[in-house]
Design a protein around this motif. Structure first.
Motif, PDB file in Angstrom:
ATOM      1  N   GLU A 204     -15.548  -6.675  10.022  1.00 33.64           N
ATOM      2  CA  GLU A 204     -16.746  -7.039  10.789  1.00 33.64           C
ATOM      3  C   GLU A 204     -17.992  -6.413  10.189  1.00 33.64           C
ATOM      4  OE1 GLU A 204     -14.479  -7.536  15.119  1.00 33.64           O
ATOM      5  OE2 GLU A 204     -15.508  -5.664  14.601  1.00 33.64           O
ATOM      6  N   ALA A 205     -17.860  -5.201   9.649  1.00 33.85           N
ATOM      7  CA  ALA A 205     -19.003  -4.544   9.024  1.00 33.85           C
ATOM      8  C   ALA A 205     -19.492  -5.300   7.804  1.00 33.85           C
ATOM      9  CB  ALA A 205     -18.638  -3.110   8.636  1.00 33.85           C
ATOM     10  N   PHE A 206     -18.616  -6.076   7.191  1.00 37.02           N
ATOM     11  CA  PHE A 206     -19.001  -6.910   6.052  1.00 37.02           C
ATOM     12  C   PHE A 206     -19.451  -8.304   6.484  1.00 37.02           C
ATOM     13  CE2 PHE A 206     -16.671  -3.718   3.664  1.00 37.02           C
ATOM     14  CZ  PHE A 206     -17.361  -3.660   2.463  1.00 37.02           C
ATOM     15  N   GLY A 207     -19.516  -8.546   7.789  1.00 36.08           N
ATOM     16  CA  GLY A 207     -20.039  -9.813   8.274  1.00 36.08           C
ATOM     17  C   GLY A 207     -19.011 -10.877   8.567  1.00 36.08           C
ATOM     18  N   TRP A 208     -17.730 -10.514   8.601  1.00 31.02           N
ATOM     19  CA  TRP A 208     -16.676 -11.484   8.874  1.00 31.02           C
ATOM     20  C   TRP A 208     -16.356 -11.542  10.369  1.00 31.02           C
ATOM     21  CZ3 TRP A 208     -12.594 -13.458   5.232  1.00 31.02           C
ATOM     22  CH2 TRP A 208     -13.046 -13.436   3.899  1.00 31.02           C
ATOM     23  N   PHE A 209     -15.858 -12.691  10.808  1.00 26.52           N
ATOM     24  CA  PHE A 209     -15.280 -12.815  12.140  1.00 26.52           C
ATOM     25  C   PHE A 209     -13.829 -12.354  12.027  1.00 26.52           C
ATOM     26  CE2 PHE A 209     -12.802 -15.648  15.107  1.00 26.52           C
ATOM     27  CZ  PHE A 209     -13.125 -14.949  16.257  1.00 26.52           C
ATOM     28  N   ALA A 210     -13.489 -11.262  12.673  1.00 24.71           N
ATOM     29  CA  ALA A 210     -12.192 -10.617  12.475  1.00 24.71           C
ATOM     30  C   ALA A 210     -11.385 -10.558  13.762  1.00 24.71           C
ATOM     31  CB  ALA A 210     -12.388  -9.206  11.924  1.00 24.71           C
ATOM     32  N   GLN A 211     -10.076 -10.799  13.628  1.00 22.45           N
ATOM     33  CA  GLN A 211      -9.131 -10.646  14.723  1.00 22.45           C
ATOM     34  C   GLN A 211      -7.920  -9.880  14.208  1.00 22.45           C
ATOM     35  OE1 GLN A 211      -8.654 -14.626  16.988  1.00 22.45           O
ATOM     36  NE2 GLN A 211      -9.293 -15.193  14.926  1.00 22.45           N
ATOM     37  N   GLU A 212      -7.291  -9.133  15.101  1.00 19.75           N
ATOM     38  CA  GLU A 212      -6.104  -8.385  14.737  1.00 19.75           C
ATOM     39  C   GLU A 212      -5.012  -8.706  15.747  1.00 19.75           C
ATOM     40  OE1 GLU A 212      -4.952  -3.772  13.545  1.00 19.75           O
ATOM     41  OE2 GLU A 212      -7.049  -4.426  13.699  1.00 19.75           O
ATOM     42  N   VAL A 213      -3.824  -9.120  15.247  1.00 21.65           N
ATOM     43  CA  VAL A 213      -2.755  -9.561  16.139  1.00 21.65           C
ATOM     44  C   VAL A 213      -1.407  -9.015  15.670  1.00 21.65           C
ATOM     45  CG1 VAL A 213      -3.965 -11.699  16.729  1.00 21.65           C
ATOM     46  CG2 VAL A 213      -2.304 -11.693  14.843  1.00 21.65           C
ATOM     47  N   ASP A 214      -0.426  -9.130  16.552  1.00 19.41           N
ATOM     48  CA  ASP A 214       0.966  -8.884  16.203  1.00 19.41           C
ATOM     49  C   ASP A 214       1.430 -10.090  15.399  1.00 19.41           C
ATOM     50  OD1 ASP A 214       3.732  -8.699  16.071  1.00 19.41           O
ATOM     51  OD2 ASP A 214       4.006  -8.206  18.181  1.00 19.41           O
TER      52      ASP A 214
END
Length: 281
Positions: A204-214
């Motif tokens: 996110e700090a680099f400007g991406w839309f980020a998600q973290e999942v199992d």
């Protein structure tokens, strides 16, 4: 397949089971292979190939296809297993895995294998290639997406972060990175090699839309891939998938896990029997 291919009555759990089964059968041919990674990432590949991606099994070069790039070339056994289940590769070629003149070499090569978009292996290059592909598609007004499967070990490569920055600069909203986080690399655990930061906030700090999942929860992976594809912002997207090495074969899950999981000759049949017992309806 067209974008409607994922409406098949075959469940994603059954697809993931088939990917695991295909991978173990290929490993048995050679008596080795990166089977720990293949078992771990099977749910991610099932969600990708049987829900998210648009492609035509009988035309791997179809210009309208979504591109799926395997940055981690040693995961080829996993991708072959998925492409066999998808009908891109014939099942009978499974028996040729890693043999002379096979189209299924032990490390993925685009020049050998239909559906293999890039030659992987020297880690840290895949996302840069994906950035170039995504930019090229945009300039051709092609609405296809580029998916790039990379590993947590690759996040230690500086070239990966150069690609991350470039994708943001070019507003590549047609690029979806998928990171397999299993905390294994050739020299040990990535978490022991470099200072670790929470993964999603770093992207996110680099400007991406980020998600973290199992990454072994298929429903969670499907939801994340949908959210990534339909996110309204003009930015690249990443789905960080935490997976368990050797998932689905408990006796392998329970042993001391390293980057290359060794399976004894008599254990391949045992692994297949366990998978058969747990085959989804």
């Amino acid at each position: 397949m067209t974008p409607d291919h994922h409406r098949s009555n075959v469940s994603l759990a059954r697809r993931a089971w088939a990917i695991r089964h295909n991978a173990v059968r290929m490993g048995q041919v050679q008596g080795q292979g990166y089977i720990g990674q293949a078992l771990g990432v099977a749910d991610v590949l099932a969600a990708s190939y049987f829900h998210a991606l648009s492609y035509r099994p009988d035309d791997p070069e179809w210009e309208g296809r979504d591109r799926f790039l395997l940055s981690i070339g040693h995961y080829a056994i996993a991708l072959y297993a998925a492409m066999i289940e998808a009908g891109i590769l014939p099942e009978q070629e499974l028996e040729t895995y890693g043999t002379d003149d096979s189209r299924l070499p032990m490390s993925g090569m685009a020049s050998y294998t239909p559906g293999m978009e890039i030659t992987g292996g020297s880690l840290g290059h895949g996302l840069g290639i994906a950035v170039g592909m995504a930019l090229g598609l945009k300039r051709k007004d092609n609405p296809a997406f580029v998916y790039n499967l990379l590993s947590d070990g690759e996040l230690g490569e500086g070239s990966t972060w150069e690609a991350v920055q470039s994708a943001t600069q070019w507003k590549l909203d047609n690029l979806i990175a998928i990171v397999d986080v299993n905390d294994q690399q050739a020299d040990g655990k990535p978490s022991d090699a470099l200072m670790q930061m929470p993964e999603a906030p770093r992207w996110e700090a680099f400007g991406w839309f980020a998600q973290e999942v199992d990454g072994n929860d298929i429903d969670a992976v499907v939801a994340a891939l949908d959210a990534a594809r339909h996110h309204p912002g003009p930015q690249p997207r990443v789905v960080i998938c935490r997976t368990t090495m050797c998932k689905g074969v408990p006796f392998l899950e329970e042993r001391e896990i390293t980057h290359f999981v060794r399976v004894e000759e008599d254990e391949w049949d045992r692994a297949l029997a366990i998978l058969d017992e747990g085959k989804p309806a």
